[in-house]
Design a protein around this motif. Structure first.
Motif, PDB file in Angstrom:
ATOM      1  N   LYS A  70       0.816  -1.217   0.000  1.00 41.84           N
ATOM      2  CA  LYS A  70       0.000   0.000   0.000  1.00 41.84           C
ATOM      3  C   LYS A  70       0.850   1.267   0.000  1.00 41.84           C
ATOM      4  O   LYS A  70       0.325   2.369  -0.105  1.00 41.84           O
ATOM      5  CB  LYS A  70      -0.927   0.002   1.217  1.00 41.84           C
ATOM      6  CG  LYS A  70      -1.957  -1.124   1.204  1.00 41.84           C
ATOM      7  CD  LYS A  70      -2.818  -1.071   2.456  1.00 41.84           C
ATOM      8  CE  LYS A  70      -3.843  -2.205   2.471  1.00 41.84           C
ATOM      9  NZ  LYS A  70      -4.672  -2.185   3.710  1.00 41.84           N
ATOM     10  N   SER A  85       3.067   5.959  -1.333  1.00 42.73           N
ATOM     11  CA  SER A  85       2.286   5.420  -2.454  1.00 42.73           C
ATOM     12  C   SER A  85       2.175   6.401  -3.615  1.00 42.73           C
ATOM     13  O   SER A  85       1.972   6.003  -4.760  1.00 42.73           O
ATOM     14  CB  SER A  85       0.888   5.033  -1.979  1.00 42.73           C
ATOM     15  OG  SER A  85       0.204   6.163  -1.467  1.00 42.73           O
ATOM     16  N   TYR A  86       2.320   7.700  -3.328  1.00 43.13           N
ATOM     17  CA  TYR A  86       2.200   8.727  -4.372  1.00 43.13           C
ATOM     18  C   TYR A  86       3.485   8.898  -5.170  1.00 43.13           C
ATOM     19  O   TYR A  86       3.500   9.578  -6.200  1.00 43.13           O
ATOM     20  CB  TYR A  86       1.826  10.076  -3.741  1.00 43.13           C
ATOM     21  CG  TYR A  86       2.864  10.597  -2.782  1.00 43.13           C
ATOM     22  CD1 TYR A  86       3.873  11.456  -3.205  1.00 43.13           C
ATOM     23  CD2 TYR A  86       2.852  10.210  -1.436  1.00 43.13           C
ATOM     24  CE1 TYR A  86       4.839  11.913  -2.327  1.00 43.13           C
ATOM     25  CE2 TYR A  86       3.817  10.678  -0.556  1.00 43.13           C
ATOM     26  CZ  TYR A  86       4.799  11.525  -1.001  1.00 43.13           C
ATOM     27  OH  TYR A  86       5.764  11.971  -0.129  1.00 43.13           O
ATOM     28  N   ARG A  88       6.389   8.289  -7.689  1.00 43.32           N
ATOM     29  CA  ARG A  88       6.356   7.613  -8.982  1.00 43.32           C
ATOM     30  C   ARG A  88       7.247   6.372  -9.011  1.00 43.32           C
ATOM     31  O   ARG A  88       6.891   5.355  -9.600  1.00 43.32           O
ATOM     32  CB  ARG A  88       6.779   8.591 -10.086  1.00 43.32           C
ATOM     33  CG  ARG A  88       6.595   8.052 -11.497  1.00 43.32           C
ATOM     34  CD  ARG A  88       5.149   7.715 -11.778  1.00 43.32           C
ATOM     35  NE  ARG A  88       4.981   7.088 -13.077  1.00 43.32           N
ATOM     36  CZ  ARG A  88       4.044   6.208 -13.363  1.00 43.32           C
ATOM     37  NH1 ARG A  88       3.184   5.828 -12.430  1.00 43.32           N
ATOM     38  NH2 ARG A  88       3.944   5.699 -14.566  1.00 43.32           N
ATOM     39  N   GLN A  91       5.340   3.534  -7.464  1.00 41.34           N
ATOM     40  CA  GLN A  91       4.259   3.096  -8.348  1.00 41.34           C
ATOM     41  C   GLN A  91       4.790   2.258  -9.505  1.00 41.34           C
ATOM     42  O   GLN A  91       4.232   1.209  -9.845  1.00 41.34           O
ATOM     43  CB  GLN A  91       3.498   4.312  -8.885  1.00 41.34           C
ATOM     44  CG  GLN A  91       2.750   5.090  -7.820  1.00 41.34           C
ATOM     45  CD  GLN A  91       2.158   6.381  -8.362  1.00 41.34           C
ATOM     46  OE1 GLN A  91       2.399   6.760  -9.506  1.00 41.34           O
ATOM     47  NE2 GLN A  91       1.379   7.055  -7.532  1.00 41.34           N
ATOM     48  N   GLN A  92       5.876   2.711 -10.107  1.00 40.40           N
ATOM     49  CA  GLN A  92       6.448   1.984 -11.245  1.00 40.40           C
ATOM     50  C   GLN A  92       6.988   0.622 -10.819  1.00 40.40           C
ATOM     51  O   GLN A  92       6.830  -0.366 -11.544  1.00 40.40           O
ATOM     52  CB  GLN A  92       7.566   2.817 -11.886  1.00 40.40           C
ATOM     53  CG  GLN A  92       7.054   4.027 -12.638  1.00 40.40           C
ATOM     54  CD  GLN A  92       8.178   4.856 -13.217  1.00 40.40           C
ATOM     55  OE1 GLN A  92       9.277   4.936 -12.651  1.00 40.40           O
ATOM     56  NE2 GLN A  92       7.938   5.497 -14.347  1.00 40.40           N
ATOM     57  N   ILE A  94       5.965  -1.258  -8.364  1.00 39.77           N
ATOM     58  CA  ILE A  94       4.847  -2.150  -8.075  1.00 39.77           C
ATOM     59  C   ILE A  94       4.102  -2.539  -9.345  1.00 39.77           C
ATOM     60  O   ILE A  94       3.819  -3.721  -9.597  1.00 39.77           O
ATOM     61  CB  ILE A  94       3.869  -1.483  -7.080  1.00 39.77           C
ATOM     62  CG1 ILE A  94       4.538  -1.303  -5.713  1.00 39.77           C
ATOM     63  CG2 ILE A  94       2.586  -2.299  -6.938  1.00 39.77           C
ATOM     64  CD1 ILE A  94       4.951  -2.602  -5.045  1.00 39.77           C
ATOM     65  N   GLU A  95       3.801  -1.544 -10.191  1.00 38.86           N
ATOM     66  CA  GLU A  95       3.035  -1.805 -11.412  1.00 38.86           C
ATOM     67  C   GLU A  95       3.785  -2.715 -12.379  1.00 38.86           C
ATOM     68  O   GLU A  95       3.199  -3.612 -13.004  1.00 38.86           O
ATOM     69  CB  GLU A  95       2.690  -0.483 -12.108  1.00 38.86           C
ATOM     70  CG  GLU A  95       1.673   0.362 -11.357  1.00 38.86           C
ATOM     71  CD  GLU A  95       1.558   1.768 -11.933  1.00 38.86           C
ATOM     72  OE1 GLU A  95       2.188   2.032 -12.982  1.00 38.86           O
ATOM     73  OE2 GLU A  95       0.846   2.595 -11.335  1.00 38.86           O
ATOM     74  N   ASN A  96       5.089  -2.483 -12.526  1.00 38.09           N
ATOM     75  CA  ASN A  96       5.880  -3.248 -13.496  1.00 38.09           C
ATOM     76  C   ASN A  96       6.614  -4.429 -12.883  1.00 38.09           C
ATOM     77  O   ASN A  96       7.227  -5.216 -13.597  1.00 38.09           O
ATOM     78  CB  ASN A  96       6.890  -2.317 -14.182  1.00 38.09           C
ATOM     79  CG  ASN A  96       6.231  -1.156 -14.893  1.00 38.09           C
ATOM     80  OD1 ASN A  96       5.154  -1.305 -15.462  1.00 38.09           O
ATOM     81  ND2 ASN A  96       6.870   0.004 -14.863  1.00 38.09           N
ATOM     82  N   ASN A  97       6.565  -4.510 -11.535  1.00 33.29           N
ATOM     83  CA  ASN A  97       7.246  -5.588 -10.813  1.00 33.29           C
ATOM     84  C   ASN A  97       8.716  -5.689 -11.207  1.00 33.29           C
ATOM     85  O   ASN A  97       9.233  -6.767 -11.495  1.00 33.29           O
ATOM     86  CB  ASN A  97       6.536  -6.933 -11.053  1.00 33.29           C
ATOM     87  CG  ASN A  97       7.024  -8.004 -10.077  1.00 33.29           C
ATOM     88  OD1 ASN A  97       7.351  -7.714  -8.929  1.00 33.29           O
ATOM     89  ND2 ASN A  97       7.077  -9.239 -10.543  1.00 33.29           N
ATOM     90  N   THR A 100      13.229   0.075 -10.244  1.00 32.21           N
ATOM     91  CA  THR A 100      12.981   1.400 -10.806  1.00 32.21           C
ATOM     92  C   THR A 100      13.939   2.403 -10.180  1.00 32.21           C
ATOM     93  O   THR A 100      14.290   2.284  -9.005  1.00 32.21           O
ATOM     94  CB  THR A 100      11.528   1.846 -10.528  1.00 32.21           C
ATOM     95  OG1 THR A 100      10.634   0.882 -11.064  1.00 32.21           O
ATOM     96  CG2 THR A 100      11.239   3.192 -11.145  1.00 32.21           C
ATOM     97  N   THR A 129       8.216  -3.304  -1.250  1.00 33.02           N
ATOM     98  CA  THR A 129       9.469  -2.932  -1.907  1.00 33.02           C
ATOM     99  C   THR A 129      10.585  -2.717  -0.900  1.00 33.02           C
ATOM    100  O   THR A 129      10.353  -2.506   0.292  1.00 33.02           O
ATOM    101  CB  THR A 129       9.311  -1.630  -2.720  1.00 33.02           C
ATOM    102  OG1 THR A 129       9.052  -0.536  -1.827  1.00 33.02           O
ATOM    103  CG2 THR A 129       8.187  -1.744  -3.743  1.00 33.02           C
TER     104      THR A 129
END
Length: 226
Positions: A70, A85-86, A88, A91-92, A94-97, A100, A129
């Motif tokens: 979260k 969580s905000y 970038r 987010q990247q 988590i989204e792309n696993n 980053t 992460t």
């Protein structure tokens, strides 16, 4: 040809310097992300971060941190839980696993600039992460090889006099020769991360070479001129 070889050697050395810095951090994050005590979801983040502190001290890194899926995060610098969580880079990751690297950000800890490398936990059911700071000064020092005076002096000694002037551009038999730097095309290639290597004649009738290459294991591209 000597200019060409010097530029290649210079670029490769710079790329290797940066790659070594990033690899040192990514290898550490990989090791931590496989540590079951650190990624144990049954423990609180505030407890798990204590297992990370020895890594930070051993590798002399400004910040190491862990987060849950979260975005709630604990770091070796701050005892309180922060929500990232905000951000970038989180987010990247988590989204792309996948690992980053953030843009350049200011660190209030050292009052300097850093990059943040963020990596998802390995084989974790709940996710989360592990992240670490990379000093911009380290990267800047690696880039300083581009300004190595021995390279410059070598060129100056080898190409004194009229040999460095190319008023007759036909002496260069190469397809990628530009009578001037095509800034629109070059800007397009940089924006779209299209690697290139150009020769050009500048307004002083001197040869210039401009290259763009991706640095291994990073989202970064190195622009070199000589």
């Amino acid at each position: 040809m000597r200019i060409h070889n010097l530029l290649i050697r210079n670029r490769i050395a710079t790329e290797n310097n940066i790659t070594n810095i990033i690899s040192k951090h990514t290898n550490l994050l990989t090791a931590i992300s496989n540590d079951n005590t650190v990624k144990n979801q049954l423990s609180l983040l505030s407890q798990r971060i204590e297992y990370v502190r020895p890594y930070q001290e051993a590798f002399n890194i400004e910040i190491l941190g862990i987060s849950d899926l979260k975005g709630n995060a604990a770091t070796t610098y701050n005892d309180s839980i922060e929500n990232i969580s905000y951000r970038r880079y989180f987010q990247q990751a988590i989204e792309n696993n996948k690992l980053t690297i953030s843009n350049l950000i200011h660190s209030p800890i050292s009052n300097s600039y850093v990059y943040i490398i963020c990596k998802p936990f390995a084989n974790s059911v709940e996710g989360g992460t592990i992240f670490a700071s990379v000093s911009y000064d380290e990267i800047k020092k690696a880039l300083s090889y581009q300004e190595n005076t021995s390279i410059k002096n070598n060129l100056l000694n080898d190409y004194k006099g009229t040999q460095n002037n190319c008023k007759n551009i036909n002496i260069l038999k190469i397809n990628k020769l530009y009578t001037s730097l095509d800034s629109t095309k070059i800007s397009y290639n940089i924006k779209n991360k299209i690697a290139f290597s150009y020769y050009a004649i500048n307004n002083k009738y001197q040869i210039e070479r401009l290259t763009l290459h991706q640095i291994k294991n990073t989202p970064w591209y190195l622009v070199s001129t000589i």
